[in-house]
Design a protein around this motif. Structure first.
Motif, PDB file in Angstrom:
ATOM      1  N   GLN A 147      40.027  28.558  32.222  1.00  0.00           N
ATOM      2  CA  GLN A 147      40.059  30.014  32.094  1.00  0.00           C
ATOM      3  C   GLN A 147      38.655  30.600  32.204  1.00  0.00           C
ATOM      4  O   GLN A 147      38.433  31.595  32.900  1.00  0.00           O
ATOM      5  N   ASP A 193      37.080  29.954  35.823  1.00  0.00           N
ATOM      6  CA  ASP A 193      37.589  30.894  36.826  1.00  0.00           C
ATOM      7  C   ASP A 193      37.026  32.296  36.625  1.00  0.00           C
ATOM      8  O   ASP A 193      36.808  33.025  37.593  1.00  0.00           O
ATOM      9  N   MET A 237      46.370  36.349  34.885  1.00  0.00           N
ATOM     10  CA  MET A 237      47.519  35.434  34.815  1.00  0.00           C
ATOM     11  C   MET A 237      47.387  34.413  33.689  1.00  0.00           C
ATOM     12  O   MET A 237      48.389  33.890  33.194  1.00  0.00           O
ATOM     13  N   TYR A 238      46.157  34.120  33.260  1.00  0.00           N
ATOM     14  CA  TYR A 238      45.976  33.063  32.261  1.00  0.00           C
ATOM     15  C   TYR A 238      46.480  33.467  30.880  1.00  0.00           C
ATOM     16  O   TYR A 238      46.831  32.603  30.069  1.00  0.00           O
ATOM     17  N   ALA A 285      50.061  32.528  31.092  1.00  0.00           N
ATOM     18  CA  ALA A 285      50.173  31.066  31.095  1.00  0.00           C
ATOM     19  C   ALA A 285      49.958  30.505  29.693  1.00  0.00           C
ATOM     20  O   ALA A 285      50.651  29.563  29.268  1.00  0.00           O
ATOM     21  N   TRP A 291      52.404  39.837  32.634  1.00  0.00           N
ATOM     22  CA  TRP A 291      52.548  38.370  32.659  1.00  0.00           C
ATOM     23  C   TRP A 291      53.076  37.847  31.330  1.00  0.00           C
ATOM     24  O   TRP A 291      53.720  36.793  31.286  1.00  0.00           O
ATOM     25  N   GLN A 306      54.594  27.412  32.143  1.00  0.00           N
ATOM     26  CA  GLN A 306      53.228  27.780  32.500  1.00  0.00           C
ATOM     27  C   GLN A 306      53.012  27.782  34.009  1.00  0.00           C
ATOM     28  O   GLN A 306      52.418  28.707  34.567  1.00  0.00           O
ATOM     29  N   ILE A 316      52.094  31.109  36.561  1.00  0.00           N
ATOM     30  CA  ILE A 316      50.939  31.150  37.464  1.00  0.00           C
ATOM     31  C   ILE A 316      51.387  31.330  38.912  1.00  0.00           C
ATOM     32  O   ILE A 316      50.771  32.080  39.678  1.00  0.00           O
ATOM     33  N   SER A 317      52.469  30.659  39.293  1.00  0.00           N
ATOM     34  CA  SER A 317      52.978  30.784  40.670  1.00  0.00           C
ATOM     35  C   SER A 317      53.434  32.207  40.953  1.00  0.00           C
ATOM     36  O   SER A 317      53.115  32.778  42.009  1.00  0.00           O
ATOM     37  N   ASN A 368      50.407  34.499  41.258  1.00  0.00           N
ATOM     38  CA  ASN A 368      49.712  34.327  42.537  1.00  0.00           C
ATOM     39  C   ASN A 368      50.468  34.999  43.676  1.00  0.00           C
ATOM     40  O   ASN A 368      49.846  35.610  44.560  1.00  0.00           O
TER      41      ASN A 368
END
Length: 266
Positions: free
Chosen positions: A38, A41, A86-87, A90, A169, A179, A183-184, A187
């Motif tokens: 996290q 990124d 997004m994290y 997740a 999210w 999780q 994330i998918s 994205n």
């Protein structure tokens, strides 16, 4: 003495909403130590896009890297924050699958503390990424004409939009509880919004069908408003209004929905 040992203890005082929220926020920040991706990124994405696009395409698009950086940096700031949102979802999905979520729901706490605590940690990550982008831009020669106030206003707008995406999210995480799937999905949504936008090039240079999409893309509006605020240029009004409207709309839908799903789950 002995009777006092066997006397019933006073019940523990229930934690207040603010205390519980801050505690869950601190917990989410501590989890970054066990999932450093996290944080990596939050640093790598803004650095990569800002440096790479400035020196690869700056001369071709704007005639000089300095001119292009003025256009690009507010956009990469907006995109970088949007991508790392997004994290939060997740992290929530992982709590659901590992059982931590059920333990927290069993505690005598305000149910919104868990969700809002996650948002506090997300806000900290977004501010950290913003400092990285602005600091990098200054090191590369960027000088915002809007001054400190313009930069602060742009960062506040972008962070607010990022937090609205965090709520989105969170809803996805509470629905799918996986999780990798969260994330998918993120994205699939964020990548087209990031690249089919006004972040890298002006919409006026695009074909009509693509320009029509770019101009209604909320990420384009946020990037355009941030650009106008940071560079003290005209045109912030319309983009700023649309950005605030999109932020408010996403929050108004996702915040109560996340709390409803949180209370219903299990």
């Amino acid at each position: 003495m002995i009777p006092a040992l066997f006397s019933p203890a006073a019940p523990a005082r229930r934690a207040g909403a603010l205390t519980a929220t801050v505690t869950f926020g601190a917990r989410a920040l501590l989890k970054i130590k066990h999932d450093p991706k996290q944080l990596v990124d939050s640093i790598a994405i803004p650095v990569l896009f800002t440096v790479l696009f400035t020196y690869l395409f700056g001369g071709a698009i704007s005639g000089s890297t300095a001119d292009y950086l003025t256009f690009l940096l507010p956009g990469t700031l907006s995109m970088s924050i949007a991508i790392v949102t997004m994290y939060g979802g997740a992290r929530l999905a992982k709590d659901v699958t590992t059982g931590a979520f059920d333990r927290f729901r069993a505690l005598p706490l305000w149910r919104g503390a868990f969700v809002l605590g996650g948002l506090l940690s997300d806000a900290a990550r977004y501010l950290f990424a913003s400092v990285i982008v602005v600091g990098l831009g200054l090191a590369m020669g960027y000088r915002p004409a809007g001054g400190v106030s313009g930069v602060v206003a742009a960062v506040a707008l972008i962070v607010a939009f990022g937090l609205s995406l965090s709520l989105l999210w969170a809803v996805v995480a509470l629905l799918v509880a996986d999780q990798a799937v969260v994330i998918s999905i993120a994205n699939v949504v964020l990548m087209p919004l990031s690249f089919a936008s006004g972040i890298f090039v002006a919409p006026q240079t695009m074909p009509g069908w693509l320009r029509a999409f770019v101009e209604v893309n909320p990420l384009s509006q946020v990037a355009g408003a941030a650009r106008a605020l940071m560079n003290d240029t005209a045109g912030a009004g319309g983009a700023l209004a649309w950005s605030l409207l999109a932020t408010a709309a996403i929050t108004a839908v996702c915040a109560p929905l996340a709390l409803h799903l949180y209370g219903r789950r299990g």
